[in-house]
Enzyme design. Structure first.
Site, mmCIF file in Angstrom:
data_model
loop_
_atom_site.group_PDB
_atom_site.id
_atom_site.type_symbol
_atom_site.label_atom_id
_atom_site.label_comp_id
_atom_site.label_asym_id
_atom_site.label_seq_id
_atom_site.Cartn_x
_atom_site.Cartn_y
_atom_site.Cartn_z
ATOM 1 N N CYS A 175 3.014 -4.265 3.174
ATOM 2 C CA CYS A 175 1.986 -3.600 2.370
ATOM 3 C C CYS A 175 0.959 -4.666 1.992
ATOM 4 C CB CYS A 175 2.585 -2.883 1.160
ATOM 5 S SG CYS A 175 3.325 -3.940 -0.098
ATOM 6 N N ASN A 202 3.005 -7.036 -1.342
ATOM 7 C CA ASN A 202 4.460 -7.222 -1.237
ATOM 8 C C ASN A 202 5.139 -7.231 -2.602
ATOM 9 O OD1 ASN A 202 6.774 -9.725 0.002
ATOM 10 N ND2 ASN A 202 6.898 -7.537 0.294
ATOM 11 N N CYS A 259 5.255 -3.827 -4.390
ATOM 12 C CA CYS A 259 5.564 -2.419 -4.723
ATOM 13 C C CYS A 259 6.239 -1.719 -3.547
ATOM 14 C CB CYS A 259 4.306 -1.646 -5.106
ATOM 15 S SG CYS A 259 3.481 -2.234 -6.598
ATOM 16 N N ARG A 260 5.444 -1.346 -2.560
ATOM 17 C CA ARG A 260 5.934 -0.492 -1.480
ATOM 18 C C ARG A 260 6.860 -1.199 -0.506
ATOM 19 N NH1 ARG A 260 0.274 1.379 0.557
ATOM 20 N NH2 ARG A 260 -0.146 -0.744 -0.123
ATOM 21 N N SER A 261 6.439 -2.332 0.032
ATOM 22 C CA SER A 261 7.264 -2.963 1.065
ATOM 23 C C SER A 261 8.589 -3.503 0.529
ATOM 24 C CB SER A 261 6.475 -4.026 1.843
ATOM 25 O OG SER A 261 5.958 -5.028 1.003
ATOM 26 N N ASP A 286 -0.032 3.703 -2.547
ATOM 27 C CA ASP A 286 0.143 2.530 -3.398
ATOM 28 C C ASP A 286 0.241 2.980 -4.858
ATOM 29 O OD1 ASP A 286 0.079 0.100 -4.708
ATOM 30 O OD2 ASP A 286 -1.617 -0.689 -3.563
#
Length: 156
Positions: free
Chosen positions: A8, A11, A13-15, A123
């Site tokens: 993302c 690095n 939140c999402r990934s 996000d």
């Protein structure tokens, strides 16, 4: 051994959420021949833990994110990992911009492994806590798709 890298922007939140979810799903199915990592296209948060809201949402859903730390995508990753999976279309463009010619990794949208109908893992950084739970739900669907993909490849 299959190696998967989620990517993302920062690095945090999402990934890392996708990394933690896939690791746990693999462990639950006793699959030990898949390695998982995550990275960001930007270096804003290198060395930092995931966002506190991501950690809290993960903990509430049974996923451990607190031991992870942010790192930036680098050119070596393209020959280290089999799958490099972008969390959204902007990340995909950035990944392709960094990708060296002749690299071995398959680069794709993470959502391409999900049976749910979404393209981008949104996000959650500027939103409320619900966004972090939505990310977990999407990452669970992606993880199950990756595991199915792995099982199909292993049976060939």
């Amino acid at each position: 051994m299959m190696k998967v890298l989620f990517v993302c922007l920062g690095n945090i939140c999402r990934s890392p959420t996708a990394e933690a979810v896939l690791r746990q799903k693999l462990e639950q199915q006793s699959i030990h021949s898949v390695e998982v990592d995550s990275a960001g296209t930007a270096g804003y948060h290198i060395g930092n833990p995931p966002d506190e809201r991501a950690i809290a949402a993960g903990k509430a859903k049974g996923y451990a994110l607190s031991s992870l730390s942010a790192r930036q995508l680098n050119v070596e990753d393209f020959n280290e990992f089999d799958l490099i999976l972008a969390m959204d279309e902007a990340n995909l463009r950035d990944i392709h911009h960094i990708q060296p010619k002749g690299s071995l990794a398959t680069v794709a949208m993470a959502s391409s492994f999900s049976e749910q109908s979404f393209i981008n893992v949104a996000d959650p950084y500027y939103g409320d806590a619900q966004g972090f739970y939505d990310v977990i739900q999407q990452c669970e669907s992606i993880a199950l798709g990756i595991i199915e993909h792995y099982k199909q490849d292993a049976s060939r």
